[in-house]
Write a protein that holds these residues in place. Structure first.
Motif, PDB file in Angstrom:
ATOM      1  N   VAL A 121      59.613   1.134  81.336  1.00 30.67           N
ATOM      2  CA  VAL A 121      59.789   1.513  79.935  1.00 30.67           C
ATOM      3  C   VAL A 121      58.715   0.785  79.147  1.00 30.67           C
ATOM      4  N   LYS A 122      57.802   1.539  78.532  1.00 28.96           N
ATOM      5  CA  LYS A 122      56.692   0.868  77.841  1.00 28.96           C
ATOM      6  C   LYS A 122      56.944   0.851  76.332  1.00 28.96           C
ATOM      7  N   LEU A 123      57.317  -0.316  75.851  1.00 27.10           N
ATOM      8  CA  LEU A 123      57.580  -0.481  74.415  1.00 27.10           C
ATOM      9  C   LEU A 123      56.642  -1.565  73.869  1.00 27.10           C
ATOM     10  N   SER A 124      55.410  -1.578  74.396  1.00 28.67           N
ATOM     11  CA  SER A 124      54.499  -2.673  74.065  1.00 28.67           C
ATOM     12  C   SER A 124      53.266  -2.250  73.283  1.00 28.67           C
ATOM     13  N   SER A 125      53.107  -0.956  72.969  1.00 34.30           N
ATOM     14  CA  SER A 125      51.865  -0.549  72.298  1.00 34.30           C
ATOM     15  C   SER A 125      52.078   0.341  71.082  1.00 34.30           C
ATOM     16  N   ASN A 126      53.294   0.439  70.590  1.00 35.44           N
ATOM     17  CA  ASN A 126      53.582   1.237  69.388  1.00 35.44           C
ATOM     18  C   ASN A 126      53.112   2.681  69.503  1.00 35.44           C
ATOM     19  N   GLU A 127      53.221   3.215  70.712  1.00 34.95           N
ATOM     20  CA  GLU A 127      52.833   4.608  70.907  1.00 34.95           C
ATOM     21  C   GLU A 127      53.987   5.532  70.540  1.00 34.95           C
ATOM     22  N   SER A 128      53.676   6.822  70.399  1.00 33.07           N
ATOM     23  CA  SER A 128      54.744   7.815  70.301  1.00 33.07           C
ATOM     24  C   SER A 128      55.305   7.996  71.709  1.00 33.07           C
ATOM     25  N   PRO A 129      56.639   8.079  71.851  1.00 34.21           N
ATOM     26  CA  PRO A 129      57.174   8.285  73.204  1.00 34.21           C
ATOM     27  C   PRO A 129      57.096   9.745  73.641  1.00 34.21           C
ATOM     28  N   TYR A 130      56.639  10.624  72.754  1.00 28.76           N
ATOM     29  CA  TYR A 130      56.659  12.061  73.052  1.00 28.76           C
ATOM     30  C   TYR A 130      55.305  12.546  73.541  1.00 28.76           C
ATOM     31  N   GLY A 131      55.321  13.387  74.548  1.00 31.69           N
ATOM     32  CA  GLY A 131      54.082  13.971  75.067  1.00 31.69           C
ATOM     33  C   GLY A 131      53.544  15.022  74.106  1.00 31.69           C
ATOM     34  N   PRO A 132      52.352  15.544  74.407  1.00 31.28           N
ATOM     35  CA  PRO A 132      51.716  16.474  73.470  1.00 31.28           C
ATOM     36  C   PRO A 132      52.473  17.797  73.324  1.00 31.28           C
ATOM     37  N   LEU A 133      52.404  18.383  72.140  1.00 28.52           N
ATOM     38  CA  LEU A 133      53.000  19.701  71.887  1.00 28.52           C
ATOM     39  C   LEU A 133      52.205  20.755  72.663  1.00 28.52           C
ATOM     40  N   PRO A 134      52.850  21.858  73.049  1.00 27.40           N
ATOM     41  CA  PRO A 134      52.121  22.926  73.757  1.00 27.40           C
ATOM     42  C   PRO A 134      50.906  23.420  72.969  1.00 27.40           C
ATOM     43  N   SER A 135      51.013  23.516  71.649  1.00 23.16           N
ATOM     44  CA  SER A 135      49.866  24.020  70.865  1.00 23.16           C
ATOM     45  C   SER A 135      48.701  23.031  70.927  1.00 23.16           C
TER      46      SER A 135
ATOM     47  N   TYR B 223      51.048  11.069  65.323  1.00 25.70           N
ATOM     48  CA  TYR B 223      50.518  12.324  65.856  1.00 25.70           C
ATOM     49  C   TYR B 223      50.426  12.316  67.382  1.00 25.70           C
ATOM     50  N   GLY B 224      50.710  11.188  67.988  1.00 27.10           N
ATOM     51  CA  GLY B 224      50.836  11.136  69.447  1.00 27.10           C
ATOM     52  C   GLY B 224      49.563  11.349  70.241  1.00 27.10           C
ATOM     53  N   LEU B 225      48.402  10.977  69.678  1.00 30.56           N
ATOM     54  CA  LEU B 225      47.140  11.214  70.402  1.00 30.56           C
ATOM     55  C   LEU B 225      46.428   9.907  70.770  1.00 30.56           C
ATOM     56  N   ALA B 226      47.196   8.868  71.091  1.00 34.51           N
ATOM     57  CA  ALA B 226      46.577   7.552  71.325  1.00 34.51           C
ATOM     58  C   ALA B 226      45.446   7.608  72.355  1.00 34.51           C
ATOM     59  N   ALA B 227      45.632   8.411  73.394  1.00 34.56           N
ATOM     60  CA  ALA B 227      44.625   8.440  74.471  1.00 34.56           C
ATOM     61  C   ALA B 227      43.307   9.046  74.013  1.00 34.56           C
ATOM     62  N   LEU B 228      43.338   9.857  72.967  1.00 36.66           N
ATOM     63  CA  LEU B 228      42.121  10.584  72.597  1.00 36.66           C
ATOM     64  C   LEU B 228      41.229   9.850  71.603  1.00 36.66           C
ATOM     65  N   ARG B 229      41.742   8.785  70.984  1.00 37.72           N
ATOM     66  CA  ARG B 229      40.939   7.921  70.115  1.00 37.72           C
ATOM     67  C   ARG B 229      40.380   8.656  68.892  1.00 37.72           C
ATOM     68  N   VAL B 230      41.259   9.005  67.994  1.00 34.04           N
ATOM     69  CA  VAL B 230      40.810   9.586  66.720  1.00 34.04           C
ATOM     70  C   VAL B 230      41.501   8.882  65.560  1.00 34.04           C
TER      71      VAL B 230
ATOM     72  N   GLY C  82      54.400  19.698  60.822  1.00 36.92           N
ATOM     73  CA  GLY C  82      55.846  19.759  60.565  1.00 36.92           C
ATOM     74  C   GLY C  82      56.635  19.302  61.784  1.00 36.92           C
ATOM     75  N   GLU C  83      56.252  19.852  62.940  1.00 39.47           N
ATOM     76  CA  GLU C  83      56.961  19.505  64.186  1.00 39.47           C
ATOM     77  C   GLU C  83      56.780  18.019  64.521  1.00 39.47           C
ATOM     78  N   LEU C  84      55.553  17.521  64.302  1.00 34.47           N
ATOM     79  CA  LEU C  84      55.289  16.122  64.631  1.00 34.47           C
ATOM     80  C   LEU C  84      56.057  15.188  63.700  1.00 34.47           C
ATOM     81  N   LEU C  85      56.190  15.596  62.447  1.00 36.97           N
ATOM     82  CA  LEU C  85      56.920  14.726  61.515  1.00 36.97           C
ATOM     83  C   LEU C  85      58.426  14.737  61.795  1.00 36.97           C
ATOM     84  N   GLU C  86      58.905  15.799  62.443  1.00 31.43           N
ATOM     85  CA  GLU C  86      60.313  15.770  62.883  1.00 31.43           C
ATOM     86  C   GLU C  86      60.498  14.695  63.954  1.00 31.43           C
ATOM     87  N   ARG C  87      59.504  14.578  64.813  1.00 25.80           N
ATOM     88  CA  ARG C  87      59.563  13.519  65.839  1.00 25.80           C
ATOM     89  C   ARG C  87      59.530  12.143  65.180  1.00 25.80           C
ATOM     90  N   VAL C  88      58.708  12.030  64.142  1.00 26.92           N
ATOM     91  CA  VAL C  88      58.642  10.758  63.409  1.00 26.92           C
ATOM     92  C   VAL C  88      60.018  10.446  62.818  1.00 26.92           C
TER      93      VAL C  88
END
Ligand code: PMP
Length: 360
Positions: free
Chosen positions: A33-47, A225-232, A270-276
């Motif tokens: 369980v990784k709770l050490s980097s303040n990431e979103s726990p959700y994977g990317p949306l299909p879109s 926005y859940g894109l930590a790996a992409l660096r933006v 909208g969808e991402l802010l529901e996750r937030v």
């Protein structure tokens, strides 16, 4: 501690540690369980994944170094002119660029401490002199920060909400602080966790201060926005500051897969802010459970909680890690625990429940 530098390296490198990313641990039964980097726990949306695959077809080409589509989408989203927007390789990339723009030997860079770990590393690396002011009650002490400004101060970081304590400064204190800043000081409002803020008195830096000539507001696609790996990351600021960021950027720093994912994420906001919202609900559940169990947890406006643990910090972190839960420990001070899925949070709460009660 470290080896002496060979003569060709700058002396400062001998005293700067490399940035330590949040740990990942393998727990019993392979549970991690990784709770050490303040990431979103959700994977990317299909879109977003679809945009990533479409962009991947052009991997043989350099990306658009000016990130025109993303800049336009951000300008439209925040209601600002495009010349006020700059994108970078994560907000850490933009922090480094801002420092590069202001730092020269003798320049002072001011920030509260404890705050984001990258500030001291990047300030030291830039050649500027770091000046720190302690947090008061785990919150920025804006009066003390203002009092620490000198003729040599060139940049002040205000991390709002603050990493790792989760606390946030409010109106009118922040406006009054900014009003007191002299023209030779750039204030960087680091709002990496802005989307998780629920206290209506915590100002939205872009809306309230985006027009000021000496304020730069930093946001990121890495958290909500859940894109930590992409660096933006992106900065909204006066056109002169945005132009300085274009000059200090490594060419092509933000690749086009990342740019496309960021544009698609804005379209799916909208969808991402529901996750937030779900994360905020979990944050309150976790904090309430910890408080009920006797732990000291300041109110938090971010996607993590801070446990004041003092001398117990490392023992607590080790107990979590032994159970397969990675958290971020600040020895002698406390623990920062990111909010994950309800199951992940329950795994952490179980560790807290089992830890000896002596300091509660
Ligand atoms: N600012 C703060 C306060 C942070 O906590 C972080 C990430 N830990 C960042 C900036 C950097 O985020 P990124 O480079 O992923 O945009």
């Amino acid at each position: 501690m470290s080896e002496p530098n060979p003569p060709y390296l700058r002396e400062v490198l001998a005293s700067i540690p490399a940035y330590k990313p949040g740990r990942k641990v393998a727990g019993p039964h392979g549970r991690a369980v990784k709770l050490s980097s303040n990431e979103s726990p959700y994977g990317p949306l299909p879109s977003v994944l679809a945009a990533v695959s479409a962009a991947a077809a052009d991997l043989n080409r350099y990306p658009d170094s000016g990130a025109a589509d993303l800049t336009a989408a951000l300008a439209a989203r925040f209601g600002v002119a495009e010349d006020r927007v700059a994108v970078g390789a994560g907000s850490v990339g933009l922090i480094q660029q801002l420092l590069e723009a202001v730092a020269e030997p003798g320049a002072e860079v001011l920030y509260a401490w404890r705050s984001f770990e990258a500030y001291p590393l990047l300030v030291e690396l830039s050649g500027a002199t770091p000046v720190t002011v302690p947090l008061r009650d785990e919150t920025h002490d804006l009066d003390a920060l203002a009092a620490a400004v000198t003729d040599r101060t060139r940049l002040v970081f205000v991390c709002n909400p603050n990493n790792p304590t989760g606390t946030a400064v409010r109106e009118p204190a922040l406006t009054s602080f900014l009003d007191r800043m002299p023209d030779h000081v750039l204030v960087v409002l680091d709002e990496a966790y802005r989307e998780y803020v629920r206290d209506p008195e915590v100002p939205d830096g872009i809306a309230l201060y985006g027009d000021r000539p000496n304020v730069a507001v930093l946001r990121t696609f890495s958290k909500a926005y859940g894109l930590a790996a992409l660096r933006v990351g992106f900065c909204v600021a006066h056109p002169t500051i945005a132009a300085a960021l274009r000059k200090t950027m490594v060419p092509f720093a933000v690749n086009h897969v990342a740019q496309a994912a960021a544009v698609a994420s804005l379209a799916a906001e909208g969808e991402l802010l529901e996750r937030v919202a779900a994360t905020v609900k979990e944050r309150e559940r976790v904090r309430d459970a910890l408080l009920a169990d006797g732990w000291e947890v300041p109110p938090t406006e971010a996607n993590f909680v801070w446990l004041r643990l003092h001398g117990d910090t490392l023992a607590f972190a080790e107990a979590c890690e032994a159970a397969g839960v990675a958290v971020r420990a600040f020895a002698g001070e406390g623990l920062r625990v990111s909010i994950g899925t309800p199951e992940e949070n329950d795994a952490f709460l179980a560790c807290a429940g089992e830890f000896p009660r002596r300091n509660r």
